[in-house]
Design a protein around this motif. Structure first.
Motif, mmCIF file in Angstrom:
data_model
loop_
_atom_site.group_PDB
_atom_site.id
_atom_site.type_symbol
_atom_site.label_atom_id
_atom_site.label_comp_id
_atom_site.label_asym_id
_atom_site.label_seq_id
_atom_site.Cartn_x
_atom_site.Cartn_y
_atom_site.Cartn_z
ATOM 1 N N LEU A 103 121.737 65.721 54.814
ATOM 2 C CA LEU A 103 122.742 64.740 55.225
ATOM 3 C C LEU A 103 123.182 63.820 54.094
ATOM 4 N N GLU A 104 122.467 63.860 52.981
ATOM 5 C CA GLU A 104 122.826 62.985 51.863
ATOM 6 C C GLU A 104 124.257 63.214 51.358
ATOM 7 N N PRO A 105 124.746 64.486 51.273
ATOM 8 C CA PRO A 105 126.128 64.683 50.818
ATOM 9 C C PRO A 105 127.175 64.049 51.732
ATOM 10 N N LEU A 106 126.791 63.692 52.963
ATOM 11 C CA LEU A 106 127.733 63.077 53.886
ATOM 12 C C LEU A 106 127.879 61.583 53.637
ATOM 13 N N GLY A 107 127.060 61.047 52.756
ATOM 14 C CA GLY A 107 127.126 59.622 52.489
ATOM 15 C C GLY A 107 126.586 58.791 53.625
ATOM 16 N N ILE A 108 125.755 59.394 54.443
ATOM 17 C CA ILE A 108 125.185 58.690 55.580
ATOM 18 C C ILE A 108 124.003 57.853 55.118
ATOM 19 N N GLN A 128 127.595 72.352 65.828
ATOM 20 C CA GLN A 128 127.744 72.156 64.381
ATOM 21 C C GLN A 128 126.391 71.938 63.714
ATOM 22 N N LEU A 129 125.460 71.313 64.430
ATOM 23 C CA LEU A 129 124.100 71.195 63.881
ATOM 24 C C LEU A 129 123.449 72.566 63.799
ATOM 25 N N ASP A 130 123.671 73.404 64.816
ATOM 26 C CA ASP A 130 123.127 74.765 64.773
ATOM 27 C C ASP A 130 123.681 75.523 63.573
ATOM 28 N N ALA A 131 124.986 75.342 63.314
ATOM 29 C CA ALA A 131 125.615 76.016 62.175
ATOM 30 C C ALA A 131 125.030 75.510 60.856
ATOM 31 N N LEU A 132 124.679 74.225 60.823
ATOM 32 C CA LEU A 132 124.085 73.661 59.612
ATOM 33 C C LEU A 132 122.720 74.283 59.346
ATOM 34 N N VAL A 133 121.948 74.496 60.399
ATOM 35 C CA VAL A 133 120.645 75.153 60.241
ATOM 36 C C VAL A 133 120.840 76.598 59.789
ATOM 37 N N LYS A 134 121.814 77.296 60.343
ATOM 38 C CA LYS A 134 122.080 78.690 59.958
ATOM 39 C C LYS A 134 122.503 78.805 58.504
ATOM 40 N N SER A 135 123.175 77.751 57.987
ATOM 41 C CA SER A 135 123.646 77.801 56.594
ATOM 42 C C SER A 135 122.496 77.851 55.595
ATOM 43 N N LEU A 136 121.280 77.560 56.054
ATOM 44 C CA LEU A 136 120.116 77.635 55.168
ATOM 45 C C LEU A 136 119.730 79.072 54.867
ATOM 46 N N ASN A 137 120.209 80.023 55.685
ATOM 47 C CA ASN A 137 119.958 81.457 55.446
ATOM 48 C C ASN A 137 118.474 81.786 55.296
ATOM 49 N N LYS A 157 124.652 72.881 46.807
ATOM 50 C CA LYS A 157 125.313 74.184 46.812
ATOM 51 C C LYS A 157 125.638 74.662 48.232
ATOM 52 N N LEU A 158 125.078 73.995 49.227
ATOM 53 C CA LEU A 158 125.274 74.422 50.610
ATOM 54 C C LEU A 158 126.553 73.820 51.200
ATOM 55 N N PRO A 159 127.193 74.505 52.140
ATOM 56 C CA PRO A 159 128.465 74.032 52.722
ATOM 57 C C PRO A 159 128.250 73.003 53.833
ATOM 58 N N VAL A 160 127.550 71.909 53.492
ATOM 59 C CA VAL A 160 127.214 70.921 54.511
ATOM 60 C C VAL A 160 128.473 70.250 55.062
ATOM 61 N N VAL A 161 129.311 69.727 54.172
ATOM 62 C CA VAL A 161 130.528 69.037 54.599
ATOM 63 C C VAL A 161 131.464 69.999 55.315
ATOM 64 N N ALA A 162 131.603 71.212 54.769
ATOM 65 C CA ALA A 162 132.497 72.200 55.382
ATOM 66 C C ALA A 162 132.036 72.569 56.783
ATOM 67 N N THR A 163 130.718 72.635 56.981
ATOM 68 C CA THR A 163 130.180 73.001 58.293
ATOM 69 C C THR A 163 130.521 71.959 59.351
ATOM 70 N N LEU A 164 130.458 70.684 58.969
ATOM 71 C CA LEU A 164 130.769 69.615 59.913
ATOM 72 C C LEU A 164 132.263 69.303 59.972
#
Length: 386
Positions: A103-108, A128-137, A157-164
């Protein structure tokens, strides 16, 4: 080239009995001065939340949105679930650390009062949280074992912002999201809701109540004494939904149409719950008027700049005023709706002349869905002037 627009406007007249649906910090029903008279008011925020809660009833829990400061805790909880349930199986300390890094890249930033909460509410979809977990591959265990600096580099390197920023649930697509620290997460709301105002002047009253102590048989005095403020009102409620913006937020034509119809249904049936147990104030409207416009929204509250006095009943006179205002706005400004749909239970010839015959509300929703579907497919509407 200018993007074609379609606005679905919902105009509602609804009478509330003695009630205090939305109070200020002193417990007084909210009010506003309009046309030189004091009116009952229900804030747009209160009715938007009531609408969102009503809208969510038809959605599976896993597909709903939530607005919370506890996104880090929710994400960590997802990470601790077994892989068979969509999680990663991390233990709680590892999950907390990884969730914080993600969550750090979100500036939270963390709240100064509660370390486990973010500093502001974030509106997002549970999927969207589920998708964030899936992005960990499947790399959750590997990432959790890294040093702080290496973990930060890998998370970048992960698409955190794009996922949300994609795959928004209908609730976020409707009501929007504003994140000051990271504008790329912002979602323009498709819905605007006005403060509901009484069509007439109101006066606040006081209910003096007592509570009896059932076990006190020694005297006849009250166990508790108090007062609660209330008023009664016939409210004009207004909301406008930009179908073009909703389509941009959702991308799917079918989902856009269905979401729009469900919003109108939810807005119509919703009710803020302030002092609901005390007053049982849940009613249904006298009139629901739907106007579809391709130019700009028009709030018709100016019909009540001069307060209704209720010679022939507040609801009937308010409905006639609304029909007249719709006609006058069209005549003066050329602002004729592309289409009009109405459901009402008021006997008045002028309503039939200017709004057309009343439809059963389920039929109104079906007709609205057909018109929205036509516009989304063909880019135009069958015109029906007032």
């Amino acid at each position: 080239m200018t993007q074609p627009t379609l606005f679905v406007e919902v105009h509602i007249l609804q009478s509330l009995p003695p009630s205090n649906t939305n109070r200020d910090d002193s417990g007084t029903p909210k009010q506003a001065l309009y046309g030189g008279a004091r009116r009952a008011r229900v804030s747009s925020q209160a009715w938007k939340r009531a609408t969102r809660m009503e809208f969510a009833k038809a959605i599976e829990p896993a597909d709903r949105a939530t607005r919370t400061k506890r996104i880090a805790a929710l994400l960590a909880e997802r990470l601790t679930q077994p892989p068979a349930e969509g999680g990663t199986g991390l233990d709680t300390p590892q999950a907390d650390r990884l969730a914080t890094a993600l969550l750090e890249p979100l500036g939270i930033t963390k709240s100064s009062k509660k370390e486990e909460q973010s500093a502001y509410l974030l509106f997002f979809g549970k999927r969207q949280l589920d998708a964030l977990v899936k992005s960990l591959n499947g790399r959750a265990t590997e990432l959790a074992a890294l040093s702080d600096s290496d973990l930060k580099a890998e998370v970048a390197k992960l698409p955190v912002v794009a996922t949300l920023s994609t795959g928004h649930p209908a609730e976020v697509a409707l009501f929007g999201r504003m994140v000051a620290d990271l504008p790329t997460l912002n979602v323009d709301a498709a819905v605007q809701v006005a403060h509901a105002l009484s069509t007439h002047a109101v006066r606040t009253e006081f209910d003096y109540y007592t509570a009896v102590d059932d076990e006190n048989t020694e005297d006849h005095g009250a166990g508790m004494i108090g007062t609660v403020e209330f008023n009664s009102s016939t409210l004009y409620r207004y909301a406008t939904l930009g179908i073009h913006q909703l389509r941009d937020n959702l991308t799917s034509t079918d989902e856009t149409r269905d979401t729009a119809v469900r919003f109108v249904d939810a807005f119509t049936r919703s009710m803020p719950t302030g002092h609901q147990n005390s007053f049982a104030h849940r009613t249904l409207p006298h009139l629901v008027l739907i106007t579809l416009r391709t130019d700009q929204p028009v709030n018709l509250v100016s019909a009540y700049e001069e307060p209704v006095v209720g010679v022939s009943g507040l609801a009937t006179e308010s409905a006639v005023r609304l029909a007249d205002e719709l006609k006058n706005v069209a005549a003066t400004w050329g602002a004729t709706p592309a289409s009009i749909l109405a459901a009402y239970n008021i006997e008045a010839d002028k309503l039939t002349e200017q709004l057309g015959p009343s439809m059963a509300f389920p039929d109104l929703l079906d007709s609205l869905g057909a018109l929205i579907g036509q516009w989304l497919t063909d880019g135009h509407l069958t015109t029906a002037g007032a």
